[in-house]
Enzyme design. Structure first.
Site, short mmCIF file in Angstrom:
data_model
loop_
_atom_site.label_atom_id
_atom_site.label_comp_id
_atom_site.label_asym_id
_atom_site.label_seq_id
_atom_site.Cartn_x
_atom_site.Cartn_y
_atom_site.Cartn_z
CG ASP A 32 48.98 15.08 68.34
OD1 ASP A 32 48.78 16.07 67.63
OD2 ASP A 32 50.10 14.79 68.83
CG ASN A 88 48.21 25.77 64.69
OD1 ASN A 88 47.45 26.59 65.17
ND2 ASN A 88 48.77 24.81 65.41
CD GLN A 95 50.77 24.11 58.65
OE1 GLN A 95 50.77 25.25 58.19
NE2 GLN A 95 50.28 23.07 58.02
CG HIS A 101 47.42 19.04 61.07
ND1 HIS A 101 48.47 19.49 60.29
CD2 HIS A 101 47.68 19.49 62.33
CE1 HIS A 101 49.32 20.16 61.03
NE2 HIS A 101 48.86 20.19 62.28
CG HIS A 103 45.52 20.36 66.38
ND1 HIS A 103 46.52 19.60 66.95
CD2 HIS A 103 46.14 21.16 65.47
CE1 HIS A 103 47.69 19.93 66.40
NE2 HIS A 103 47.48 20.87 65.51
P1 AMP Z 1 50.84 21.54 64.27
O1 AMP Z 1 51.80 22.12 65.27
O2 AMP Z 1 49.52 22.23 64.22
O3 AMP Z 1 51.48 21.41 62.90
O4 AMP Z 1 50.53 20.08 64.80
C1 AMP Z 1 51.25 18.93 64.44
C2 AMP Z 1 50.83 17.81 65.35
O5 AMP Z 1 51.18 16.58 64.74
C3 AMP Z 1 51.46 17.85 66.73
O6 AMP Z 1 50.45 17.93 67.74
C4 AMP Z 1 52.24 16.53 66.79
O7 AMP Z 1 52.21 15.95 68.08
C5 AMP Z 1 51.52 15.69 65.76
N1 AMP Z 1 52.31 14.64 65.15
C6 AMP Z 1 53.55 14.75 64.62
N2 AMP Z 1 53.97 13.57 64.13
C7 AMP Z 1 52.95 12.69 64.34
C8 AMP Z 1 52.77 11.30 64.06
N3 AMP Z 1 53.70 10.56 63.44
N4 AMP Z 1 51.59 10.73 64.42
C9 AMP Z 1 50.63 11.46 65.04
N5 AMP Z 1 50.75 12.76 65.33
C10 AMP Z 1 51.90 13.38 65.00
#
Ligand code: AMP
Ligand code: ZN
Length: 136
Positions: A32, A88, A95, A101, A103
């Site tokens: 992440d 999520n 989300q 994805h 986590h």
């Molecule tokens: P969610 O809130 O469950 O949709 O999680 C999205 C996650 O993606 C968050 O923890 C962000 O920090 C992560 N994220 C967003 N953009 C990137 C990126 N370019 N590379 C890696 N992680 C990312």
């Protein structure tokens, strides 16, 4: 199937850099970019599915064994004492990137603290019974 506007599709495509820790035919697992704790990683299917409910069952069935394998390896290498496995679905559920994805959030007894929690809705027994009957 890729979505041109999806940041995770761009990562899978190699158009945006990422720190990849694992890859196979179906999944790419990246760190992440803004981690909750040391080692926080994301399991991404290579095909674009907005959320769990859009994913084919055979692909969804591969996610948890992968989380188990990578999570155990991560705890071994990073010396974490526990792990939250969080997924999520939908904005209301938190989300922010609409490409499925999962986590993997390593947890430590000292340092790198984070919150993965919720408050309780305080439903009555009657409300719980009604919901139970609806869901059966
Ligand atoms: P969610 O809130 O469950 O949709 O999680 C999205 C996650 O993606 C968050 O923890 C962000 O920090 C992560 N994220 C967003 N953009 C990137 C990126 N370019 N590379 C890696 N992680 C990312
Ligand atoms: Zn995507």
């Amino acid at each position: 199937m890729r979505d041109d506007n999806c940041i995770f599709c761009k990562i899978i495509n190699g158009d945006i850099p990422s720190r990849t820790i694992y890859e196979d035919d179906d999944f790419k697992v990246i760190m992440d970019a803004d981690p909750a704790t040391k080692g926080h990683s994301l399991i991404l299917p290579k095909e674009h599915y907005a959320n769990l409910f859009e994913m084919p069952e055979d692909l969804a069935a591969k996610v948890l064994p992968l989380a188990k394998r990578l999570g155990a390896d991560m705890c071994d290498k990073l010396k974490c004492e526990g792990m939250n496995v969080v997924q999520n679905n939908g904005e209301v559920a938190g989300q922010t990137v609409h490409h499925f994805h999962m986590h993997l959030i390593p947890r430590y007894t000292d340092g790198c603290k984070t919150d993965v929690t919720w408050s309780h809705a305080g439903l009555s027994d009657e409300q719980l019974d009604d919901i139970c009957n609806l869901l059966k």
